[in-house]
Design an enzyme around this catalytic site. Structure first.
Site: not given
Length: 346
Positions: A18, A21-22, A26, A137
């Protein structure tokens, strides 16, 4: 114990990749025991200075908070386990997010649709704030939607308990475009107002179908805010000048909200105005927002099952039609990675 962890890892069959990121990857997966479709966020363990008991602190915070929360409009943490050099968090699988809906120009967002999205966002946020938790966030791609149109707040990596007297926090939270002015001025002590300002930016983005205040830097962000909403006076925001990073700005008159949101009625304009009050102490709270005329007046919110679903592939919608906005979003996120780990939905 090791056998138990290994069996828990084997319980989930990976179906699809999916995103990455860093610090996390996912996957879409199937729970072999229940046949339920889930999302697994596999987090790479941080460096020694970033870890606690072998677990990335952000992941530990997310696990701790989500284990204590239960609400229809907050993402459900179904399982969490360590395996090899990773920790995996298992979540409800969500079909899409609000950023995708906003960017899909083939979709028409009616006043009832927008009201439904805002209602679910504020209901989830009210629950968080009543339990003394700041999300810190909020942005469209952290508001997820399941196949039934139910919106859930997600990505609690920056979430924090609040309420302790004189407790200082970092001001480097919230993606810049959704960051409240008190954070941009370096406030270390803040409350629910930072989440509510972000809600105002999300509501504006739903109405305009583009980011409302896409600043290139903290200074540019403040300039855009004041040019659009007017430069606050000491009467409007008494403690402004005492904030750590306060700088004097030119006095901008601002643009009347009805000239920006030309299709909005008086009840909606009143809500927007309350969310964008400069003084965080008087800014509209989630509970107050839910009691405004906007939510009691017609039209009513669209039921979740009738809300629009994206017509285009999600991958295509993650690249906005407006290349300038796409470039600015990527640049803003890249710059912030120097301060914060890159955030991922799950």
């Amino acid at each position: 114990m090791a056998v138990d962890v290994k069996s828990r890892a084997k319980r989930y069959e990976k179906l699809d990749f999916l995103g990455e990121g860093q610090f996390a990857t996912v996957y879409k997966a199937r729970d072999k025991n229940t046949n339920q479709i889930v999302a697994i966020k596999k987090i790479k363990l941080g460096h020694r200075s970033e870890a606690k008991d072998g677990i990335n602190r952000t992941a530990l915070r997310e696990i701790k908070l989500l284990q204590e929360l239960s609400h229809p409009n907050i993402i459900g943490l179904l399982d969490a386990f360590g395996h090899k050099s990773n920790i995996s968090l298992v979540f409800d699988f969500m079909e899409t997010d609000l950023e995708v809906i906003i960017k899909d120009n083939s979709l028409v967002l009616t006043p009832s649709h927008i009201k439904a999205y805002m209602l679910m966002t504020l209901q989830g946020l009210e629950y968080l704030h009543q339990h003394w938790i700041l999300h810190r966030d909020l942005k469209p791609n952290n508001l997820l939607l399941d196949e039934n149109g139910v919106l859930k707040l997600a990505d609690f990596g920056l979430a924090k308990s609040f309420g302790s007297p004189n407790r200082a926090y970092t001001h480097q939270v919230v993606t810049r475009w959704y960051r409240a002015p008190e954070l941009l001025f370096g406030a270390r002590m803040y409350g629910v107002g930072v989440d509510m300002w972000a809600v105002g930016c999300i509501l504006a983005e739903l109405l305009l179908r583009v980011p409302f205040l896409p600043g290139d830097s903290d200074l540019d962000q403040l300039t855009r805010i004041f040019e659009t909403l007017g430069t606050p006076t000491e009467e409007q925001w008494p403690d402004m000048c005492s904030l750590p990073d306060y700088v004097t700005f030119k006095s901008f008159p601002g643009v009347p909200l009805q000239h920006i949101f030309i299709a909005a009625g008086d009840d909606l304009l009143e809500l927007i105005q309350g969310l964008f009050l400069f003084n965080p102490c008087t800014r509209t709270t989630a509970s107050q927002a839910l009691k405004t005329k906007y939510f009691s007046n017609r039209p009513g919110p669209t039921p979740g099952c009738q809300l629009p679903r994206p017509n285009c592939p999600v991958e295509a919608l993650k690249e906005p039609a407006n290349p300038t906005v796409a470039t600015k979003r990527k640049r803003a996120e890249a710059l912030e990675q120097g301060i914060l780990p890159k955030k991922l939905i799950f």
